[in-house]
Scaffold this motif. Structure first.
Motif, PDB file in Angstrom:
ATOM      1  N   MET A 122     -51.550  37.456 -55.239  1.00  0.00           N
ATOM      2  CA  MET A 122     -52.587  37.927 -54.318  1.00  0.00           C
ATOM      3  C   MET A 122     -53.839  38.318 -55.098  1.00  0.00           C
ATOM      4  O   MET A 122     -53.757  38.748 -56.249  1.00  0.00           O
ATOM      5  N   THR A 123     -54.969  38.192 -54.442  1.00  0.00           N
ATOM      6  CA  THR A 123     -56.240  38.572 -55.052  1.00  0.00           C
ATOM      7  C   THR A 123     -56.594  39.995 -54.646  1.00  0.00           C
ATOM      8  O   THR A 123     -56.619  40.332 -53.463  1.00  0.00           O
ATOM      9  N   LYS A 124     -56.863  40.834 -55.639  1.00  0.00           N
ATOM     10  CA  LYS A 124     -57.337  42.186 -55.350  1.00  0.00           C
ATOM     11  C   LYS A 124     -58.799  42.122 -54.921  1.00  0.00           C
ATOM     12  O   LYS A 124     -59.581  41.373 -55.512  1.00  0.00           O
ATOM     13  N   VAL A 125     -59.151  42.910 -53.912  1.00  0.00           N
ATOM     14  CA  VAL A 125     -60.509  42.859 -53.367  1.00  0.00           C
ATOM     15  C   VAL A 125     -61.092  44.264 -53.292  1.00  0.00           C
ATOM     16  O   VAL A 125     -60.435  45.202 -52.848  1.00  0.00           O
ATOM     17  N   ASN A 126     -62.342  44.385 -53.729  1.00  0.00           N
ATOM     18  CA  ASN A 126     -63.103  45.627 -53.559  1.00  0.00           C
ATOM     19  C   ASN A 126     -64.416  45.322 -52.876  1.00  0.00           C
ATOM     20  O   ASN A 126     -65.105  44.367 -53.239  1.00  0.00           O
ATOM     21  N   LEU A 127     -64.756  46.130 -51.895  1.00  0.00           N
ATOM     22  CA  LEU A 127     -66.063  46.070 -51.248  1.00  0.00           C
ATOM     23  C   LEU A 127     -66.970  47.075 -51.947  1.00  0.00           C
ATOM     24  O   LEU A 127     -66.621  48.250 -52.085  1.00  0.00           O
TER      25      LEU A 127
ATOM     26  N   LEU B 221     -64.646  44.734 -43.349  1.00  0.00           N
ATOM     27  CA  LEU B 221     -63.329  45.340 -43.539  1.00  0.00           C
ATOM     28  C   LEU B 221     -62.334  44.821 -42.501  1.00  0.00           C
ATOM     29  O   LEU B 221     -61.159  44.591 -42.816  1.00  0.00           O
ATOM     30  N   ASN B 222     -62.800  44.640 -41.270  1.00  0.00           N
ATOM     31  CA  ASN B 222     -61.916  44.091 -40.243  1.00  0.00           C
ATOM     32  C   ASN B 222     -61.437  42.694 -40.607  1.00  0.00           C
ATOM     33  O   ASN B 222     -60.264  42.344 -40.407  1.00  0.00           O
ATOM     34  N   LEU B 223     -62.343  41.881 -41.149  1.00  0.00           N
ATOM     35  CA  LEU B 223     -61.961  40.522 -41.533  1.00  0.00           C
ATOM     36  C   LEU B 223     -60.977  40.549 -42.698  1.00  0.00           C
ATOM     37  O   LEU B 223     -59.969  39.833 -42.690  1.00  0.00           O
ATOM     38  N   LEU B 224     -61.246  41.372 -43.704  1.00  0.00           N
ATOM     39  CA  LEU B 224     -60.399  41.407 -44.888  1.00  0.00           C
ATOM     40  C   LEU B 224     -58.987  41.901 -44.588  1.00  0.00           C
ATOM     41  O   LEU B 224     -58.043  41.572 -45.311  1.00  0.00           O
ATOM     42  N   THR B 225     -58.839  42.713 -43.531  1.00  0.00           N
ATOM     43  CA  THR B 225     -57.523  43.241 -43.172  1.00  0.00           C
ATOM     44  C   THR B 225     -56.889  42.477 -42.021  1.00  0.00           C
ATOM     45  O   THR B 225     -55.831  42.874 -41.529  1.00  0.00           O
ATOM     46  N   SER B 226     -57.507  41.376 -41.597  1.00  0.00           N
ATOM     47  CA  SER B 226     -56.960  40.593 -40.481  1.00  0.00           C
ATOM     48  C   SER B 226     -55.716  39.820 -40.916  1.00  0.00           C
ATOM     49  O   SER B 226     -55.453  39.623 -42.104  1.00  0.00           O
ATOM     50  N   ASP B 227     -54.964  39.354 -39.935  1.00  0.00           N
ATOM     51  CA  ASP B 227     -53.732  38.600 -40.216  1.00  0.00           C
ATOM     52  C   ASP B 227     -54.014  37.359 -41.057  1.00  0.00           C
ATOM     53  O   ASP B 227     -53.167  36.924 -41.843  1.00  0.00           O
ATOM     54  N   THR B 228     -55.204  36.788 -40.903  1.00  0.00           N
ATOM     55  CA  THR B 228     -55.551  35.556 -41.623  1.00  0.00           C
ATOM     56  C   THR B 228     -55.410  35.713 -43.128  1.00  0.00           C
ATOM     57  O   THR B 228     -55.000  34.778 -43.830  1.00  0.00           O
ATOM     58  N   TYR B 229     -55.724  36.903 -43.636  1.00  0.00           N
ATOM     59  CA  TYR B 229     -55.767  37.103 -45.086  1.00  0.00           C
ATOM     60  C   TYR B 229     -54.657  38.014 -45.614  1.00  0.00           C
ATOM     61  O   TYR B 229     -54.665  38.367 -46.797  1.00  0.00           O
TER      62      TYR B 229
END
Length: 328
Positions: A1-6, A102-110
């Motif tokens: 998995m890729t770690k992500v920071n905003l 944030l909503n996109l990054l935590t969506s089921d897609t990702y």
């Protein structure tokens, strides 16, 4: 998995400087990528981050949530598929709202692809004394969404600024971590802090820009044979004008610095060719930072942002006069 920071923060808080520092101190065995979004169309941050060694993707003119998040998703998917980074740093425009991202990054897609770590908000605490910032919805929501508040430019704060920061933190910090720093010099270890601030953010009143984002990469490219071009954008109460010049265009250093210093706007950012190499300029209000590099840039780019309509033509005429080569 890729770690992500905003990595959020309002205009002039020092996000790009912070990113450059983080990238310069990344673990040698890791591949990092950056997804960057700017208010303007020119792609200044992309030019400033191009030499960091990170895989870079830009999203043009406005915010990542435009067109129902499509530009954001396209850029994100391309980076994940092509670069397969160990860590992804996302820098939204300083005028952007973090909730949609944030909503996109935590969506089921990702869910199977991304591990969302702490969101950092870079703050210039001097802005807490100005209603223009504290009454701005995006300014407030960027702070509200953060897991870690980075009080940047700490060396410029007065006692009053520190009191304002302390008052704000006591009232709105909600126990979140507050880190003070200068020149964006953050410890990379902070990026592995967990995401703990999951309070529901208010729905933003999203203000679309005056025109649709440009297609493709944000960095504006010149057609063959064209020496320079400008691009305008507006939205959320701000206006931008940016110029890109071909690689042969060179500017007089003194004349260019005077133009940047005197431009009647709130924000100036650019990377331009001068006889000595490359001049990087970064001005927020009266704060003026310059840096020179001996390398020659692929092209010259500069962007102005202001909170009111501005006479771009007059500014453009003065900028064109600062060129050393005039056979255009």
């Amino acid at each position: 998995m890729t770690k992500v920071n905003l990595i959020t923060g309002f205009l002039g808080s020092g996000k790009t400087t912070t990113l450059r520092h983080l990238l310069a101190n990344k673990p040698e065995n890791e591949k990092w990528a950056v997804l960057v979004n700017e208010f303007g169309e020119i792609g200044i941050d992309g030019a400033l981050l191009a030499d960091t060694g990170a895989v870079l993707k830009e999203i043009p003119g406005g915010c990542m949530c435009c067109v129902n998040g499509l530009p954001m998703q396209v850029g994100l998917n391309m980076l994940l598929q092509q670069a397969k980074p160990d860590r992804l740093l996302i820098e939204p425009t300083g005028l952007g709202h973090p909730k949609q991202i944030l909503n996109l990054l935590t969506s089921d897609t990702y869910q199977a692809w991304l591990e969302l770590k702490a969101t950092l908000c870079v703050l210039d605490a001097r802005q807490l004394s100005d209603d223009k910032y504290t009454n701005n919805e995006n300014f407030r929501d960027q702070l509200a969404a953060a897991d870690i508040i980075v009080a940047n430019k700490d060396d410029t704060y007065s006692d009053s600024d520190r009191e304002k920061l302390d008052d704000w933190y006591q009232q709105a910090g909600s126990g979140r971590r507050l880190v003070s720093t200068q020149h964006g010099q953050l410890d990379v270890v902070l990026l592995d802090s967990p995401r703990e601030n999951i309070a529901e953010l208010p729905n933003a009143k999203h203000h679309h820009h005056g025109k649709a984002p440009a297609s493709g990469i944000a960095a504006l490219r010149l057609p063959e044979g064209q020496n320079w071009r400008r691009s305008l954008n507006q939205g959320q109460g701000y206006f931008s004008c940016g110029w890109v010049f071909n690689a042969e265009t060179c500017f007089d250093t003194v004349a260019l610095l005077e133009w940047v210093r005197l431009a009647p706007v709130v924000r100036v950012k650019g990377s331009l060719r001068i006889p000595e190499g490359t001049l990087i300029v970064n001005r927020q209000g009266a704060d003026f930072h310059i840096e020179t590099q001996q390398t020659t840039p692929l092209d010259s780019r500069i962007e102005l942002i202001h909170d009111a309509e501005t006479d771009w033509n007059t500014l453009q005429s003065a900028l064109l006069k600062a060129r050393i080569k005039t056979a255009y």
